[in-house]
Design an enzyme around this catalytic site. Sequence first.
Site, PDB file in Angstrom:
ATOM      1  CB  CYS B  85      -0.973  -0.051   1.180  1.00 29.91           C
ATOM      2  SG  CYS B  85      -2.263   1.201   1.100  1.00 29.91           S
ATOM      3  CG  HIS B 194      -3.141  -3.680   3.512  1.00 30.91           C
ATOM      4  ND1 HIS B 194      -2.209  -2.956   4.224  1.00 30.91           N
ATOM      5  CD2 HIS B 194      -3.797  -2.796   2.727  1.00 30.91           C
ATOM      6  CE1 HIS B 194      -2.307  -1.669   3.891  1.00 30.91           C
ATOM      7  NE2 HIS B 194      -3.259  -1.544   2.981  1.00 30.91           N
ATOM      8  CD  GLU B 196      -0.312  -5.457   5.972  1.00 28.33           C
ATOM      9  OE1 GLU B 196      -0.324  -6.071   4.887  1.00 28.33           O
ATOM     10  OE2 GLU B 196      -0.601  -4.241   6.073  1.00 28.33           O
TER      11      GLU B 196
END
Lengths: 113, 221
Positions: B85, B194, B196
């Site tokens: 991002c 994302h 994560e």
Amino acid sequence: MSTPRARVVVDVMLKPEILDPQGKAVHGAFGRLGFDGVADVRQGKRFEITLDGEATEERVAEIRKAAETLLANPVIEDFAVHVENGSVEDGPVEDGPVESVDEEAEQVEETVR
Amino acid sequence: MKVGVVTFPGSLDDVDARRAATLAGAEAVALWHGDADLREVDAVVLPGGFSYGDYLRAGAISRFAPVMEKVIEGAREGLPVLGICNGFQVLCESHLLPGALIKNDHRKFICKDQRLRIENNGTSWTNGYDAGQEVTIVLKNQDGGFVADDETLDMLEGEGRVVARYVDGNPNGSYRDIAGITNERGNVVGLMPHPEHCVDTLTGPSTDGLTFFTSVLKATV
């Protein structure tokens, strides 16, 4: 006598082929407010850089380098550098209209005071 | 195996990225934007967020943070670097990756579970996926529109450097549905969604993101 301070202006615009969602939003607002006959709006950035001293060719070249490195992303943006009321004529942006706008702004400020 | 995660002022997802690296089996190391020191890590993650408030352009000021000198130097020598991002924006601003990211074409912040197709499983960060594998990874961004000129887009596609593409609709106006790209060598990857946040079913829609972090363990062994 105070030290002369030159002003260098950097105008940054998205390249014509890059979509400008902010400009589109402003254009939409024009329509809603009844400002008709506007075909398109593109939003850019203007940086007013005040130098300590005069805008020599060398220093304007430095600002141009800064514009290329930091102020604009050359992948998606074009930029133009010019000196206001300065000793160096530089860049493709015409000084005339910009100066006249500033004079108006100064007058407005004076009126307010 | 040490995975460093950089914290810039305004980073939001650095803690999640460190957690993901730990879950994958790595030792997560916190790196600070102001230190020109990578603390001997074997890979670096530039996390999501709004570093330096996204002032000027997203990633434009972070790109000149002291730590980035070392990241750029390392990336050129083959250090695996993943920009997620805002991290992707920093990598484009650093010219480690081509193109740029602009505001979403619909002008709204977006937050959703996004289907992606992994198109290049030869990078340091995607070698654990099957080629063409479809995954669900959350997407949340304001400036997520990937743009580049046609020549660059053709080059990326021609060289197989599109790492991931949006499927089931383009969420942000990215040219050619591009969600992530890599450099020539395959060690630097930029991704708008994302991974994560998708490492634990308690907090994400899938665990599909974990493979980014396990892939890099294999890449550096």
